[in-house]
Design an enzyme around this catalytic site. Structure first.
Site, PDB file in Angstrom:
ATOM      1  N   SER A  91      -6.716   2.645  -0.875  1.00 53.16           N
ATOM      2  CA  SER A  91      -6.558   1.528   0.050  1.00 53.16           C
ATOM      3  C   SER A  91      -7.584   1.646   1.161  1.00 53.16           C
ATOM      4  O   SER A  91      -8.030   2.749   1.499  1.00 53.16           O
ATOM      5  CB  SER A  91      -5.141   1.532   0.626  1.00 53.16           C
ATOM      6  OG  SER A  91      -4.892   0.345   1.331  1.00 53.16           O
ATOM      7  N   ASP A  92      -7.953   0.505   1.733  1.00 55.03           N
ATOM      8  CA  ASP A  92      -8.883   0.516   2.851  1.00 55.03           C
ATOM      9  C   ASP A  92      -8.662  -0.730   3.693  1.00 55.03           C
ATOM     10  O   ASP A  92      -8.143  -1.734   3.208  1.00 55.03           O
ATOM     11  CB  ASP A  92     -10.337   0.548   2.366  1.00 55.03           C
ATOM     12  CG  ASP A  92     -11.274   0.994   3.467  1.00 55.03           C
ATOM     13  OD1 ASP A  92     -11.343   2.218   3.721  1.00 55.03           O
ATOM     14  OD2 ASP A  92     -11.913   0.138   4.096  1.00 55.03           O
ATOM     15  N   SER A  93      -9.053  -0.632   4.955  1.00 50.06           N
ATOM     16  CA  SER A  93      -8.968  -1.765   5.880  1.00 50.06           C
ATOM     17  C   SER A  93     -10.264  -1.863   6.662  1.00 50.06           C
ATOM     18  O   SER A  93     -10.844  -0.850   7.046  1.00 50.06           O
ATOM     19  CB  SER A  93      -7.815  -1.580   6.867  1.00 50.06           C
ATOM     20  OG  SER A  93      -6.590  -1.608   6.205  1.00 50.06           O
ATOM     21  N   ALA A 105      -7.091  -3.828   1.624  1.00 52.83           N
ATOM     22  CA  ALA A 105      -7.198  -3.904   0.164  1.00 52.83           C
ATOM     23  C   ALA A 105      -6.562  -2.671  -0.458  1.00 52.83           C
ATOM     24  O   ALA A 105      -6.448  -1.621   0.175  1.00 52.83           O
ATOM     25  CB  ALA A 105      -8.665  -3.995  -0.250  1.00 52.83           C
ATOM     26  N   LYS A 126     -12.082   4.835  -3.640  1.00 52.23           N
ATOM     27  CA  LYS A 126     -11.143   5.908  -3.301  1.00 52.23           C
ATOM     28  C   LYS A 126     -10.203   6.194  -4.472  1.00 52.23           C
ATOM     29  O   LYS A 126      -9.949   7.359  -4.808  1.00 52.23           O
ATOM     30  CB  LYS A 126     -10.343   5.529  -2.049  1.00 52.23           C
ATOM     31  CG  LYS A 126     -11.186   5.523  -0.792  1.00 52.23           C
ATOM     32  CD  LYS A 126     -10.381   5.029   0.399  1.00 52.23           C
ATOM     33  CE  LYS A 126     -11.229   4.956   1.650  1.00 52.23           C
ATOM     34  NZ  LYS A 126     -10.445   4.501   2.820  1.00 52.23           N
TER      35      LYS A 126
END
Length: 194
Positions: A70-72, A107, A54
């Site tokens: 960011s990612d979850s 993250a 991203k």
């Protein structure tokens, strides 16, 4: 500050705003499922790769700017869960989570001009209480469609807190981004005052 947030997540926006970080938001147009299919790592590694993808995607659109991706991801009993596709899908997720341990992997990555300068992952352990069908129906009656875009089918800052018996981990990680390490990296890169 020239930070660009590669996300449309309201909780990530709110975290940065509350911390006094100015930013421009530009959601990343990446095919998360295609990226996931190309990986065979853990949920933590996958969240990190998605955050990096991203950040890199948006950095290509904003030359010279620092981009935060960011990612979850949620993992329960070794199974990864994406955002629910429908209200019934959300109910099925909640039935599966009931009485189990949920691991939430969040993250973040910072990139500029197509190069990742920094990345970090964090995890939280959430004990889901036993959920009755009656509770699930009432919960989704209040929270749907707001939780449609949430892995884990919850907003911890709303009624989602009722899903859990115990939580181990940083509150920002649970909200979807390891904020304290992000702020440290922004200071290290000269984007925030030390």
């Amino acid at each position: 500050m020239s930070l660009v947030l590669a996300s449309q997540s309201a909780s990530r926006w709110a975290m940065l705003e509350a911390a006094g970080v100015s930013f421009e938001a530009l959601p990343a147009a990446v095919d998360e499922r295609a990226i996931e299919q190309g990986l065979d790592g853990s949920a933590a590694d996958t969240a990190l790769e998605l955050a990096r993808a991203k950040a890199l995607a948006v950095s290509a659109q904003r030359p010279g700017r620092l981009v935060l991706g960011s990612d979850s991801l949620v993992e329960v009993d070794g199974r990864r869960f994406d955002k629910p596709a429908s209200r019934e899908d959300a109910a099925q997720h909640l039935r599966f989570f009931s009485g189990r341990i949920m691991y939430l992997h969040s993250a973040a990555a910072l990139a500029r001009d197509g190069e990742v300068l920094w990345d970090h992952g964090a995890a939280a352990k959430l004990k889901v209480r036993l959920l009755s069908d009656q509770f699930i129906t009432a919960y989704l009656g209040h929270e749907w469609p707001a939780v449609a875009g949430c892995v884990g089918v919850f907003r911890i800052e709303a009624r989602g807190v009722q899903l859990f018996e115990a939580i181990e981990g940083d509150q920002f990680t649970v909200l979807g981004m390891p904020l304290l390490p992000v702020l440290g990296a922004l200071r290290d890169l000269g984007e925030l005052a030390s």
